[in-house]
Each structure stands twice: as C-alpha cells, then as structure tokens.
Design a protein around this motif. Structure first.
Motif, PDB file in Angstrom:
ATOM      1  N   ARG A 215      -3.815   7.172  14.135  1.00  0.00           N
ATOM      2  CA  ARG A 215      -3.583   7.788  12.826  1.00  0.00           C
ATOM      3  C   ARG A 215      -3.039   6.794  11.796  1.00  0.00           C
ATOM      4  NH1 ARG A 215      -6.558  10.725  14.661  1.00  0.00           N
ATOM      5  NH2 ARG A 215      -6.488  13.014  14.857  1.00  0.00           N
ATOM      6  N   VAL A 216      -2.772   5.571  12.204  1.00  0.00           N
ATOM      7  CA  VAL A 216      -2.367   4.538  11.233  1.00  0.00           C
ATOM      8  C   VAL A 216      -3.574   4.192  10.371  1.00  0.00           C
ATOM      9  CG1 VAL A 216      -1.461   2.207  10.922  1.00  0.00           C
ATOM     10  CG2 VAL A 216      -0.722   3.580  12.881  1.00  0.00           C
ATOM     11  N   HIS A 217      -3.368   4.095   9.063  1.00  0.00           N
ATOM     12  CA  HIS A 217      -4.443   3.611   8.174  1.00  0.00           C
ATOM     13  C   HIS A 217      -5.527   4.680   8.010  1.00  0.00           C
ATOM     14  CE1 HIS A 217      -6.386   0.162   6.189  1.00  0.00           C
ATOM     15  NE2 HIS A 217      -7.511   0.388   6.854  1.00  0.00           N
ATOM     16  N   TYR A 218      -5.175   5.933   8.190  1.00  0.00           N
ATOM     17  CA  TYR A 218      -6.166   7.005   8.231  1.00  0.00           C
ATOM     18  C   TYR A 218      -6.865   7.144   6.876  1.00  0.00           C
ATOM     19  CZ  TYR A 218      -8.158  11.374   9.979  1.00  0.00           C
ATOM     20  OH  TYR A 218      -9.021  12.360  10.419  1.00  0.00           O
ATOM     21  N   GLY A 219      -8.182   6.924   6.847  1.00  0.00           N
ATOM     22  CA  GLY A 219      -8.993   7.052   5.635  1.00  0.00           C
ATOM     23  C   GLY A 219      -8.960   5.850   4.717  1.00  0.00           C
ATOM     24  N   ALA A 220      -8.119   4.869   5.018  1.00  0.00           N
ATOM     25  CA  ALA A 220      -7.952   3.728   4.111  1.00  0.00           C
ATOM     26  C   ALA A 220      -8.944   2.622   4.422  1.00  0.00           C
ATOM     27  CB  ALA A 220      -6.523   3.187   4.219  1.00  0.00           C
ATOM     28  N   THR A 221      -9.104   1.726   3.470  1.00  0.00           N
ATOM     29  CA  THR A 221      -9.882   0.514   3.681  1.00  0.00           C
ATOM     30  C   THR A 221      -8.961  -0.685   3.484  1.00  0.00           C
ATOM     31  OG1 THR A 221     -11.974  -0.599   3.137  1.00  0.00           O
ATOM     32  CG2 THR A 221     -10.650   0.179   1.283  1.00  0.00           C
ATOM     33  N   THR A 222      -9.394  -1.818   3.990  1.00  0.00           N
ATOM     34  CA  THR A 222      -8.550  -3.019   3.945  1.00  0.00           C
ATOM     35  C   THR A 222      -8.040  -3.313   2.543  1.00  0.00           C
ATOM     36  OG1 THR A 222      -9.458  -4.115   5.889  1.00  0.00           O
ATOM     37  CG2 THR A 222      -8.654  -5.544   4.132  1.00  0.00           C
ATOM     38  N   GLN A 223      -8.927  -3.253   1.552  1.00  0.00           N
ATOM     39  CA  GLN A 223      -8.497  -3.643   0.212  1.00  0.00           C
ATOM     40  C   GLN A 223      -7.515  -2.653  -0.390  1.00  0.00           C
ATOM     41  OE1 GLN A 223     -11.637  -5.018  -2.356  1.00  0.00           O
ATOM     42  NE2 GLN A 223     -10.216  -5.568  -3.994  1.00  0.00           N
ATOM     43  N   ASP A 224      -7.577  -1.379   0.043  1.00  0.00           N
ATOM     44  CA  ASP A 224      -6.550  -0.426  -0.400  1.00  0.00           C
ATOM     45  C   ASP A 224      -5.154  -0.947  -0.068  1.00  0.00           C
ATOM     46  OD1 ASP A 224      -8.384   1.405  -1.334  1.00  0.00           O
ATOM     47  OD2 ASP A 224      -8.330   2.662   0.455  1.00  0.00           O
ATOM     48  N   ILE A 225      -5.002  -1.394   1.153  1.00  0.00           N
ATOM     49  CA  ILE A 225      -3.680  -1.834   1.609  1.00  0.00           C
ATOM     50  C   ILE A 225      -3.298  -3.159   0.964  1.00  0.00           C
ATOM     51  CG2 ILE A 225      -2.272  -2.371   3.623  1.00  0.00           C
ATOM     52  CD1 ILE A 225      -3.368   0.579   3.385  1.00  0.00           C
ATOM     53  N   MET A 226      -4.251  -4.072   0.900  1.00  0.00           N
ATOM     54  CA  MET A 226      -3.923  -5.385   0.336  1.00  0.00           C
ATOM     55  C   MET A 226      -3.673  -5.317  -1.164  1.00  0.00           C
ATOM     56  SD  MET A 226      -6.334  -7.969   2.564  1.00  0.00           S
ATOM     57  CE  MET A 226      -5.653  -9.440   1.795  1.00  0.00           C
ATOM     58  N   ASP A 227      -4.464  -4.512  -1.889  1.00  0.00           N
ATOM     59  CA  ASP A 227      -4.235  -4.407  -3.329  1.00  0.00           C
ATOM     60  C   ASP A 227      -2.952  -3.658  -3.644  1.00  0.00           C
ATOM     61  OD1 ASP A 227      -6.371  -5.894  -4.131  1.00  0.00           O
ATOM     62  OD2 ASP A 227      -7.653  -4.212  -4.690  1.00  0.00           O
ATOM     63  N   SER A 228      -2.647  -2.622  -2.876  1.00  0.00           N
ATOM     64  CA  SER A 228      -1.376  -1.923  -3.094  1.00  0.00           C
ATOM     65  C   SER A 228      -0.199  -2.827  -2.722  1.00  0.00           C
ATOM     66  CB  SER A 228      -1.332  -0.619  -2.286  1.00  0.00           C
ATOM     67  OG  SER A 228      -2.324   0.281  -2.749  1.00  0.00           O
ATOM     68  N   GLY A 229      -0.394  -3.637  -1.671  1.00  0.00           N
ATOM     69  CA  GLY A 229       0.625  -4.633  -1.335  1.00  0.00           C
ATOM     70  C   GLY A 229       0.779  -5.664  -2.433  1.00  0.00           C
ATOM     71  N   LEU A 230      -0.348  -6.085  -3.012  1.00  0.00           N
ATOM     72  CA  LEU A 230      -0.316  -7.004  -4.149  1.00  0.00           C
ATOM     73  C   LEU A 230       0.480  -6.403  -5.297  1.00  0.00           C
ATOM     74  CD1 LEU A 230      -1.716  -9.603  -5.596  1.00  0.00           C
ATOM     75  CD2 LEU A 230      -3.281  -7.892  -6.512  1.00  0.00           C
ATOM     76  N   ALA A 231       0.257  -5.113  -5.560  1.00  0.00           N
ATOM     77  CA  ALA A 231       0.986  -4.443  -6.634  1.00  0.00           C
ATOM     78  C   ALA A 231       2.491  -4.472  -6.376  1.00  0.00           C
ATOM     79  CB  ALA A 231       0.495  -3.003  -6.763  1.00  0.00           C
ATOM     80  N   LEU A 232       2.876  -4.215  -5.124  1.00  0.00           N
ATOM     81  CA  LEU A 232       4.294  -4.276  -4.776  1.00  0.00           C
ATOM     82  C   LEU A 232       4.866  -5.674  -4.957  1.00  0.00           C
ATOM     83  CD1 LEU A 232       4.563  -2.183  -1.481  1.00  0.00           C
ATOM     84  CD2 LEU A 232       5.750  -1.720  -3.633  1.00  0.00           C
ATOM     85  N   GLN A 233       4.162  -6.640  -4.399  1.00  0.00           N
ATOM     86  CA  GLN A 233       4.663  -8.012  -4.407  1.00  0.00           C
ATOM     87  C   GLN A 233       4.741  -8.558  -5.826  1.00  0.00           C
ATOM     88  OE1 GLN A 233       2.297 -10.785  -2.093  1.00  0.00           O
ATOM     89  NE2 GLN A 233       4.114 -11.839  -1.374  1.00  0.00           N
ATOM     90  N   PHE A 234       3.728  -8.275  -6.637  1.00  0.00           N
ATOM     91  CA  PHE A 234       3.711  -8.867  -7.977  1.00  0.00           C
ATOM     92  C   PHE A 234       4.530  -8.069  -8.985  1.00  0.00           C
ATOM     93  CE2 PHE A 234       1.028 -11.849  -6.111  1.00  0.00           C
ATOM     94  CZ  PHE A 234       1.080 -12.966  -6.933  1.00  0.00           C
ATOM     95  N   ASP A 235       4.910  -6.869  -8.640  1.00  0.00           N
ATOM     96  CA  ASP A 235       5.941  -6.195  -9.428  1.00  0.00           C
ATOM     97  C   ASP A 235       7.252  -6.969  -9.270  1.00  0.00           C
ATOM     98  OD1 ASP A 235       6.941  -3.991 -11.053  1.00  0.00           O
ATOM     99  OD2 ASP A 235       7.976  -3.325  -9.252  1.00  0.00           O
ATOM    100  N   ALA A 236       7.549  -7.396  -8.050  1.00  0.00           N
ATOM    101  CA  ALA A 236       8.748  -8.207  -7.805  1.00  0.00           C
ATOM    102  C   ALA A 236       8.614  -9.583  -8.446  1.00  0.00           C
ATOM    103  CB  ALA A 236       8.994  -8.343  -6.303  1.00  0.00           C
ATOM    104  N   VAL A 237       7.421 -10.161  -8.386  1.00  0.00           N
ATOM    105  CA  VAL A 237       7.174 -11.445  -9.051  1.00  0.00           C
ATOM    106  C   VAL A 237       7.462 -11.328 -10.543  1.00  0.00           C
ATOM    107  CG1 VAL A 237       5.327 -13.003  -9.809  1.00  0.00           C
ATOM    108  CG2 VAL A 237       5.511 -12.380  -7.393  1.00  0.00           C
ATOM    109  N   ALA A 238       6.947 -10.262 -11.155  1.00  0.00           N
ATOM    110  CA  ALA A 238       7.144 -10.076 -12.597  1.00  0.00           C
ATOM    111  C   ALA A 238       8.613  -9.897 -12.941  1.00  0.00           C
ATOM    112  CB  ALA A 238       6.342  -8.871 -13.078  1.00  0.00           C
ATOM    113  N   ALA A 239       9.334  -9.177 -12.094  1.00  0.00           N
ATOM    114  CA  ALA A 239      10.768  -8.988 -12.343  1.00  0.00           C
ATOM    115  C   ALA A 239      11.505 -10.322 -12.326  1.00  0.00           C
ATOM    116  CB  ALA A 239      11.356  -8.041 -11.297  1.00  0.00           C
ATOM    117  N   ARG A 240      11.150 -11.185 -11.376  1.00  0.00           N
ATOM    118  CA  ARG A 240      11.798 -12.491 -11.311  1.00  0.00           C
ATOM    119  C   ARG A 240      11.392 -13.359 -12.503  1.00  0.00           C
ATOM    120  NH1 ARG A 240      16.010 -15.378 -11.135  1.00  0.00           N
ATOM    121  NH2 ARG A 240      15.753 -17.494 -10.296  1.00  0.00           N
TER     122      ARG A 240
END
Length: 445
Positions: free
Chosen positions: A99-124
């Motif tokens: 049930r991990v990753h249910y319905g998702a595709t690789t880029q969903d996770i990587m792009d959402s991770g990118l959004a998280l990481q670069f929100d922190a990048v922008a803050a810095r």
C-alpha cells in the motif's frame, strides 16, 4: 556510491546551511515525507486502512533507507522511487505491505519532494538576500554624502556619492527579493497526478487526496499536472542566476575600485589575506573574485533551464534529468555568492581621501558637465558645450586645471557668473536616492 568530486569554489565559499538543505539525506527525507503524507491523506479519504497508513508513516523515515542500496538499484532502474518504495515496503509488517505509493508515479514523489526541498532553499536564500541587503543599506547610509567620481564607460564622468552608488545595489536587491518570493510560491506546489497526469490511478478521491497532501506538507495545491510544465523550475533557477549576477555586479565594483591606480575601497585586511605566493605586496580581492566566479558559473548553467522546458508529451525524456544536476548547483552558487558578497560588504574599507584625490585627476575634468550647465543660460547649451570641450582638450595637452583654462577662455562676466565649481556642489540629490532605496528595502515581503 562512488567518491564524489570536490567542488572547490562552492566548497570554499558556499553556505553550510544551504549545503545541508541540498544534502543526500534531505533529498531522501523529502521523498519519504511525501510518501507518508500520501498514506495519511489516503487513509482519511478511505482509500487505505488507517492502521496501514499509521504503519507507513512510522516506517517512512530517512533512517529506514539504505542509501548505498538505493543508489545501486536506482542506477539499474533509472529513477530512485521504485527502490525507495521497496525498502519502505520491506519495513512494514506483512499485513500492511503493498500500500506504499498507492496510485502514485515516480515523478509525483520526486516533484513534490522538490517542492519541499526548494521551499527550504528559497527560505534560506531569502535570509541571505536580507543579510546582504542590510550590509549594503549600512554602506549607503554611512556614505550618503561621500563624494566619488561617477564613471561611465570606465572613465570619470560626473561626481556622485558612494552612498548613492550603493543605493542602486540596494534597490536591485529589493527587486531580487520580490522575484525570489514569487518563484518560491510557484515552486512550492504539490504534484500528484499519476502516470500520465490524469490522476486516474488515484480514483475518485484524487482531488481530495492531492489537496490534503498539500495541506499536510504545507505546499500549494493545484489540479493541473506539471510533470512536463517546468516553467516553475526554470523560473526558480533563473532567479538563482539573477541573484548571483547582482552579487557579481557589486563584487566587480569592489575589484575595480580596489585597483592600485584608484584605491578607493578595499576588502577587509588580514594577515596573508589575498596574498601571492611570489609577490609579497599583494592583497588581492579574493572574496569578490569568488563571487564573480560563482556568478559566471551560474550564468552558464542557467542556459540549461530553457532546454528543460522542452519536455514533450506527458513525460520528459532526458530534460528532467538535467534538473537533477543544474537546479541544486544554481541554488548552491546563489547561496555562496550572497553569503560571500555580504562578507565583502560588511568588511569593506572605504577611503574618502583617495576618492577626493581622484576627483582632481585628469585636470578636474569630472566637472566639465557642471561648467557647461552653469554656462548654458548665458551662452546657450551648444556654445557652452563647444567651449568646455575645447578647454578640456587644452587641459589634457597642458596639464592645467579646467577652472584655470576656462577662466581665460570665457567672455567677460561669464567666469564670474560661474565661479569655481566644487564636486560637492554637483552631486544631485543623493539623500533622496538613498532614502528611496532604503524605503524600498524596508518593505519586507
């Protein structure tokens, strides 16, 4: 993984906090955070059982991932999420697997991770822009009335003040800060749209799940897939390059005004700072040079951003991979340039005596326009321009001062009407300029 190359420029002048944000661990953490949020949202929507989601959330930590195995398997698969999901699934009790990753595709996770990481990048980056801007504001305020030769085409033009010169940088940084805020808002957007952007695999609860994941991760939600719409990414990278360019313009100013023949400013002094291995007298502007080097690199890298936007159909075929290399480098270079430029500004030595001395160089011709403008009401602009032009030619031939030569060329009464002009009397309104820049800067986003 194989040994990583040492990047000397960023290694020496980069920002440690930015390096941590862009680290391997934070990258993996961003992915497992998305997987955990996805499981939570799906449980709330009734897609998976609550106890399964709880088990996934408990397992979804960076500590649960063996990075050596992850990258080894990624090299074979081509993308890291399938190997990541397998490790997370293995960490679950048997009854909760699958049930991990249910319905998702690789880029969903990587792009959402990118959004998280670069929100922190922008803050810095915003913090670093603030530090650099505050240092420039101090220089503008302290030297608002310090007269210096304004230079156009590298030659003395008219007098200005060092504070007014700094005001130009401060206003540019205020615009940079606004651009960064806009780019941050754009890139901090969740991406959960499935294999072809249709969200079909997420089922009827797709919109509800996506919006809840965005809420859990404190990202913006959108119902329009952006797997191949990479303008958000390109914009953010371009802002990073612009930030380094602003830093480089300031650094170039410091380098040029530090020249032996000018010597109006200097970087902070220190034992062996900027020393040469063979010329004992040297104190090179090393931090400014580093800033310029980072900006040159960022400018060259930024050309890839527009190729990234060429991704076709519903999934990229190579353009996406370019982001993996270029975007973190641009962020690291921007952070390093901002931090180093701030250090230059805070330690800058300003030499008023040299500034005043240089105003008298070249026979005082920096005042040529002032004399022309002063004579124009009596002689007309064209006649005044021609007369001062001829006086300037004579000054350069004889070495005499402009005021002396002009006094012998002017018709009766004109010399008395103009008098001997001082650079201090022809700087315009530096306080207005500085106050306006400070006002722009103090309007925080």
């Amino acid at each position: 993984m194989s040994p990583q190359r040492f990047e000397m420029l960023v290694g020496l002048y980069g920002d440690e906090r930015m390096a941590a944000i862009l680290s391997e661990q934070e990258l993996i953490t961003s992915w497992v955070r998305v997987e955990a949020a996805l499981a939570t949202a799906q449980a709330e929507a009734g897609v998976i059982a609550p106890e399964t989601a709880a088990a996934i959330v408990g397992a979804a930590t960076a500590a649960a991932i063996d990075p050596v195995r992850l990258w080894r398997e990624t090299r074979n698969v081509g993308y890291p999420i399938l190997p990541l999901v397998r490790q997370l699934d293995e960490a679950l009790p048997d009854e909760h697997r699958g049930r991990v990753h249910y319905g998702a595709t690789t880029q969903d996770i990587m792009d959402s991770g990118l959004a998280l990481q670069f929100d922190a990048v922008a803050a810095r980056l915003a913090e670093l822009v603030g530090g650099f801007g505050d240092a420039i504001a101090e220089l503008a305020t302290a030297h608002v009335d310090q007269v210096i030769a304004g230079r156009t085409h590298a030659l003395q033009a008219v007098p200005t003040t060092f504070g007014a010169k700094m005001a130009g940088y401060l206003s540019e940084l205020a615009r940079d800060r606004a651009r960064l805020a806009h780019a941050r808002e754009a890139i901090a957007t969740v991406s959960l749209f499935g294999a072809g952007g249709t969200s079909a695999a997420y089922g009827e609860q797709a919109v509800k799940v996506r919006r809840r994941v965005a809420e859990l991760l404190e990202l913006r939600a959108t119902d329009i897939p952006w797997h191949v719409a990479r303008d958000r990414v390109a914009e953010f990278g371009a802002v990073c390059a612009l930030l380094t360019a602003t830093c480089a313009r300031f650094a170039r100013e410091v380098v040029d005004l530090s020249r032996t023949e000018i010597a109006e400013v200097s970087e902070a002094a220190g034992h062996l700072r900027g020393a040469s291995s063979t010329m004992p007298q040297k104190a090179n502007p090393i931090e400014s040079e580093a800033v310029i080097g980072m900006a040159i690199t960022a400018g060259a890298l930024s050309s890839a951003l527009y190729r990234i936007m060429e991704a076709g159909h519903e999934r990229a075929a190579g353009e996406w991979q370019a982001e993996w290399q270029v975007l973190p480098q641009l962020a690291a270079l921007a952070a390093g340039a901002l931090a180093t430029a701030q250090a230059v500004a805070e330690g800058l030595q300003v030499f008023p005596e040299a500034m005043r001395r240089n105003l008298d160089a070249d026979s005082g011709l920096v005042m040529a326009e002032a004399y022309m403008i002063g004579l124009a009401p009596r002689l007309g602009r064209e006649h005044a321009h021609h007369l001062v032009y001829e006086a300037a030619r004579r000054c350069r031939a004889t070495g005499e001062k402009l005021s002396t030569v002009l006094s012998g060329m002017l018709p009766d009464g004109a010399a008395e009407a103009v008098g001997e002009l001082r650079p201090e009397d022809y700087v315009g309104n530096p306080r207005t300029t500085v106050d306006a820049a400070l006002s722009e800067w103090r309007v925080r986003e």
